[in-house]
Design a protein around this motif. Structure first.
Motif, short mmCIF file in Angstrom:
data_model
loop_
_atom_site.label_atom_id
_atom_site.label_comp_id
_atom_site.label_asym_id
_atom_site.label_seq_id
_atom_site.Cartn_x
_atom_site.Cartn_y
_atom_site.Cartn_z
N LEU A 56 0.82 -1.20 0.00
CA LEU A 56 0.00 0.00 0.00
C LEU A 56 0.86 1.25 0.00
O LEU A 56 0.54 2.27 -0.61
CB LEU A 56 -0.88 -0.03 1.26
N ARG A 57 2.00 1.13 0.66
CA ARG A 57 2.91 2.26 0.78
C ARG A 57 3.42 2.67 -0.60
O ARG A 57 3.42 3.84 -0.97
CB ARG A 57 4.10 1.83 1.66
N VAL A 58 3.81 1.68 -1.39
CA VAL A 58 4.34 1.95 -2.73
C VAL A 58 3.26 2.57 -3.61
O VAL A 58 3.49 3.55 -4.32
CB VAL A 58 4.86 0.64 -3.36
N GLN A 59 2.05 2.03 -3.50
CA GLN A 59 0.94 2.51 -4.32
C GLN A 59 0.56 3.94 -3.92
O GLN A 59 0.40 4.82 -4.76
CB GLN A 59 -0.23 1.56 -4.10
N THR A 60 0.46 4.17 -2.59
CA THR A 60 0.01 5.47 -2.11
C THR A 60 1.00 6.57 -2.43
O THR A 60 0.62 7.69 -2.74
CB THR A 60 -0.24 5.42 -0.59
N ARG A 61 2.29 6.27 -2.37
CA ARG A 61 3.26 7.35 -2.60
C ARG A 61 3.21 7.85 -4.04
O ARG A 61 3.37 9.04 -4.29
CB ARG A 61 4.67 6.91 -2.20
N THR A 62 2.94 6.95 -4.98
CA THR A 62 2.78 7.39 -6.36
C THR A 62 1.54 8.27 -6.49
O THR A 62 1.56 9.31 -7.16
CB THR A 62 2.62 6.17 -7.29
N GLU A 63 0.48 7.85 -5.84
CA GLU A 63 -0.76 8.63 -5.89
C GLU A 63 -0.57 10.02 -5.29
O GLU A 63 -1.05 11.01 -5.83
CB GLU A 63 -1.87 7.90 -5.13
N ILE A 64 0.14 10.06 -4.16
CA ILE A 64 0.37 11.36 -3.52
C ILE A 64 1.14 12.28 -4.45
O ILE A 64 0.78 13.43 -4.65
CB ILE A 64 1.14 11.18 -2.19
N ARG A 65 2.19 11.75 -5.08
CA ARG A 65 2.98 12.58 -5.98
C ARG A 65 2.12 13.10 -7.14
O ARG A 65 2.15 14.28 -7.48
CB ARG A 65 4.18 11.81 -6.52
N ASN A 66 1.34 12.19 -7.73
CA ASN A 66 0.49 12.61 -8.86
C ASN A 66 -0.50 13.69 -8.46
O ASN A 66 -0.68 14.68 -9.18
CB ASN A 66 -0.26 11.41 -9.42
N LEU A 67 -1.11 13.52 -7.29
CA LEU A 67 -2.08 14.51 -6.80
C LEU A 67 -1.43 15.87 -6.59
O LEU A 67 -1.94 16.90 -7.03
CB LEU A 67 -2.66 14.06 -5.47
N LEU A 68 -0.28 15.86 -5.93
CA LEU A 68 0.40 17.12 -5.63
C LEU A 68 0.79 17.83 -6.92
O LEU A 68 0.66 19.04 -7.04
CB LEU A 68 1.65 16.86 -4.78
N LYS A 69 1.24 17.05 -7.91
CA LYS A 69 1.65 17.64 -9.17
C LYS A 69 0.45 18.19 -9.94
O LYS A 69 0.48 19.29 -10.49
CB LYS A 69 2.39 16.61 -10.03
N GLN A 70 -0.63 17.40 -9.94
CA GLN A 70 -1.87 17.82 -10.60
C GLN A 70 -2.38 19.15 -10.05
O GLN A 70 -2.79 20.03 -10.78
CB GLN A 70 -2.95 16.78 -10.30
N MET A 71 -2.36 19.27 -8.71
CA MET A 71 -2.95 20.44 -8.07
C MET A 71 -1.90 21.52 -7.83
O MET A 71 -2.20 22.56 -7.23
CB MET A 71 -3.61 20.04 -6.75
N ASN A 72 -0.67 21.28 -8.30
CA ASN A 72 0.42 22.24 -8.17
C ASN A 72 0.61 22.71 -6.72
O ASN A 72 0.65 23.90 -6.43
CB ASN A 72 0.19 23.45 -9.09
N ILE A 73 0.68 21.73 -5.83
CA ILE A 73 0.82 22.04 -4.40
C ILE A 73 2.28 21.88 -3.98
O ILE A 73 2.95 20.92 -4.36
CB ILE A 73 -0.11 21.15 -3.56
N THR A 74 2.75 22.86 -3.22
CA THR A 74 4.10 22.81 -2.67
C THR A 74 4.09 21.88 -1.47
O THR A 74 3.18 21.94 -0.66
CB THR A 74 4.51 24.21 -2.20
#
Lengths: 295, 357
Positions: free
Chosen positions: B170-188
């Motif tokens: 789950l850790r591996v899966q979630t970290r990719t999702e977190i990165r994608n979300l942050l990049k999508q929403m342009n969050i620092t």
């Protein structure tokens, strides 16, 4: 194969305590607590002819006397009001102290906890005597206040202020002791999350801390309320005989006037009211706190 | 270029020790920076100072150029994802998610509902608004905690080891999702972790921390391929590290003389290595060739295999060079593997032998 020790099936009856041990305290409770209480309720319905003499006829006159005389009503209301007011103050004063202690670790926590408990090591009579000397006209507190407000006549001993101080003094250690646990159970990260997500101190307290510690505060308050309405020495020693509450009245009726039946009636009424108020507050507390129950 | 969040010479002293020692760091808008280090290196302390939960002893913190060092956390406009999620147990998922919005004086029920629905669908938890946190699994709770942070569109999003309570997959899966979300929403974002793989995969830049200081701030690939110090080289990935003195080889190339007299041909990223300087050399196990035949690489040493272990995608060899140095190598199974008994040759080119401080 089930584990067996000396022929006993542990998986079926797993307890350190043999059920029969409970019988001894149970017998004790029945003989010395339940039975006298029932007897007390019983004699409140009969005419009393004196200690050691047989009871007279069945009568409701004792209850009638209480409910028809405003003097007694006033005493009951005064008792409950003093108990309630001192409880509220204990909660308001005690919560921050409990909070501070439960957020501490190590030596200072033990030191503060000991300071809270320390007064309980000293006999109540001695503590109240201490308060008498502080509150009396020539006492430390009275004199200080007198010099601060020169024009005013300041009486602490024998006043509601004096009794309130005594009741708060008695209830506070119990409230703090009870409250430390529930607050300690609230992980500090909940508070931090609240702050980080834009809630100030007050909002964090009312939206996060209070809902999560509501039940603990309620049981603490109920304990303090029960103790303070049942307080005897405080109104006795700090009231200077001017402020009469239920406990004094019962004592007076039983020991000076030898009217055990009326004293019993007073005791029953007092008990019923106290139980009613505590169970009612518990119930309303449950309803309001039902959302935190789910936590 | 103005930084979204900037730390200037931050120091945090506790009674007996210095937790954070003059840290300066700039995070640009939309960038994800990881603070990576072992426990007690000051990474979480740094994060908590940015959140405003603890005050720095010295130094200043700026958000969009404005000094916020003395601003309380609830006025900083940050968001945080906690290690233990820190979801309010007495509130529903909906109440938890809109907590930050409510505190930002948004009272309109319809707006709150719409925003919460949007965020929950982003984290794939549609329809769980009325559930309580304890009714959700750890992974789901972490998603709610993510939604609660994303919804306020913070100046900076702080992650405090958010995945360490989840199981490995789950850790591996979630970290990719977190990165994608942050990049999508342009969050620092600033991401604290002790897991190097997590840091390498999620971040634009990694700050490796050691004893309250930043050892190196670089892109993940740069950090792995060209670590500046021995600590970083050792901390990230597997490493063969040898200490020695810099010498100029006859062909004018860099060379490191090890204590036992062995000379290694090596390269330096910084070009600052001077003769006689004490340095270390890093050779990654996967850049080493092992063969029974003589090799044509810049550095070749005869050696013996001490131990080999099959790890699935690689085979790891522990070897002893004939000159007495221990060395680790990783080879892919399937390639021609050396026979394990008898003489082998260990070889690597100079660009894989990197000088570090």
């Amino acid at each position: 194969m089930k584990a067996k020790t000396k022929g006993r099936d542990l998986s079926k009856d797993w307890s350190y305590v043999n059920g029969w041990y409970l019988v001894i305290p149970l017998i004790f409770l029945v003989i010395f607590f339940v039975a006298p209480l029932c007897y007390m309720a019983y004699i409140s319905f009969f005419e009393f002819n004196g200690v050691g003499k047989p009871l007279g006829d069945f009568t409701l006159s004792h209850y009638k006397e209480f409910f028809t005389k405003s003097t007694f009503w006033l005493i009951l209301v005064r008792t409950v009001a003093l108990g309630a007011a001192s409880t509220i103050l204990c909660v308001v004063l005690g919560y921050p102290i409990s909070y501070k202690i439960s957020r501490m670790r190590g030596r200072w926590r033990s030191v503060l906890m000991a300071l809270v408990v320390l007064p309980l090591w000293v006999s109540m009579t001695i503590r109240m005597f201490g308060w008498m000397s502080i509150l009396s006209t020539n006492g430390l507190l009275a004199k200080t206040l007198q010099s601060l407000f020169p024009g005013r006549d300041i009486k602490l001993l024998g006043s509601y202020t004096g009794i309130m101080l005594g009741l708060i003094h008695c209830g506070l250690p119990y409230f703090i002791m009870i409250m430390v646990g529930p607050i300690d159970n609230v992980d500090i990260s909940y508070e931090e999350a609240s702050y980080v997500f834009g809630a100030g101190f007050m909002r964090t307290f009312f939206k996060v801390m209070l809902p999560l510690t509501y039940k603990g505060a309620l049981s603490g308050a109920i304990l303090v309320f029960s103790l303070n309405t049942a307080a005897f020495l405080v109104p006795m020693m700090l009231g200077s005989g001017k402020i009469i509450v239920m406990t004094n009245t019962i004592y007076q009726q039983a020991t000076y006037l030898y009217n055990w039946s009326f004293a019993s009636a007073l005791a029953v009424i007092f008990m019923v009211f106290a139980l009613l108020i505590t169970s009612l507050s518990r119930k309303t507390g449950r309803k309001t706190g039902s959302r935190s129950d789910l936590a | 270029m103005q930084y979204q969040v900037e730390l200037c010479e931050i120091v945090k002293d506790y009674k007996s020790f210095r937790a954070v020692d003059h840290i300066s760091l700039g995070v640009q808008k939309g960038e994800i920076i990881s603070l990576l280090g072992a426990s007690g290196c000051g990474k979480t302390t740094t994060l908590r100072m940015i959140a405003g939960l603890i005050p720095p002893t010295e130094g200043s913190i700026k958000f969009e150029g404005i000094d916020v060092t003395n601003v309380p956390p609830y006025k900083r406009d940050v968001a945080m994802v906690f290690q233990n999620y820190a979801l309010f147990p007495h509130m529903t998922v909906f109440e938890n998610v809109v907590y930050g919005l409510r505190n930002r004086k948004i009272r309109d029920k319809a707006v709150l509902r719409e925003k919460a629905e949007e965020m929950l669908s982003i984290v794939q938890l549609e329809g769980s608004e009325s559930k309580y946190p304890r009714q959700l699994s750890g992974g789901q709770q972490q998603r709610v905690s993510l939604a609660r942070a994303l919804i306020v569109n913070p100046k900076i999003m702080l992650f405090d080891e958010p995945l360490s309570n989840l199981d490995a997959k789950l850790r591996v899966q979630t970290r990719t999702e977190i990165r994608n979300l942050l990049k999508q929403m342009n969050i620092t974002a600033l991401y604290v972790t002790h897991d190097q793989e997590e840091a390498l995969s999620i971040s634009d830049q990694i700050a490796v921390m050691n004893r309250g200081r930043i050892e190196q701030l670089s892109k993940p690939t740069e950090l792995y391929n060209h670590p500046k110090t021995k600590f970083v080289a050792d901390f990230i990935g597997q490493a063969n590290l040898f200490d020695g003195v810099v010498e100029q080889a006859p062909d004018d190339e860099l060379c490191l003389a090890l204590e036992n007299g062995v000379h290694l041909h090596c390269s330096s990223a910084s070009e600052t290595a001077a003769n006689g300087e004490k340095k270390s050399v890093l050779i990654r196990p996967e850049s080493i060739t092992v063969s029974n035949q003589m090799l044509q690489t810049d550095n070749v040493f005869p050696a013996r295999i001490v131990e080999s272990s099959f790890l699935g995608s690689v085979i790891r060899y522990k070897m002893m060079l004939d000159n007495g140095l221990p060395i680790k190598a990783e080879l892919r199974p399937g390639n021609a593997l050396p026979s394990e008994s008898g003489q082998v040759y260990v070889g690597f080119d100079r660009e894989y032998a990197i000088l570090v401080d």
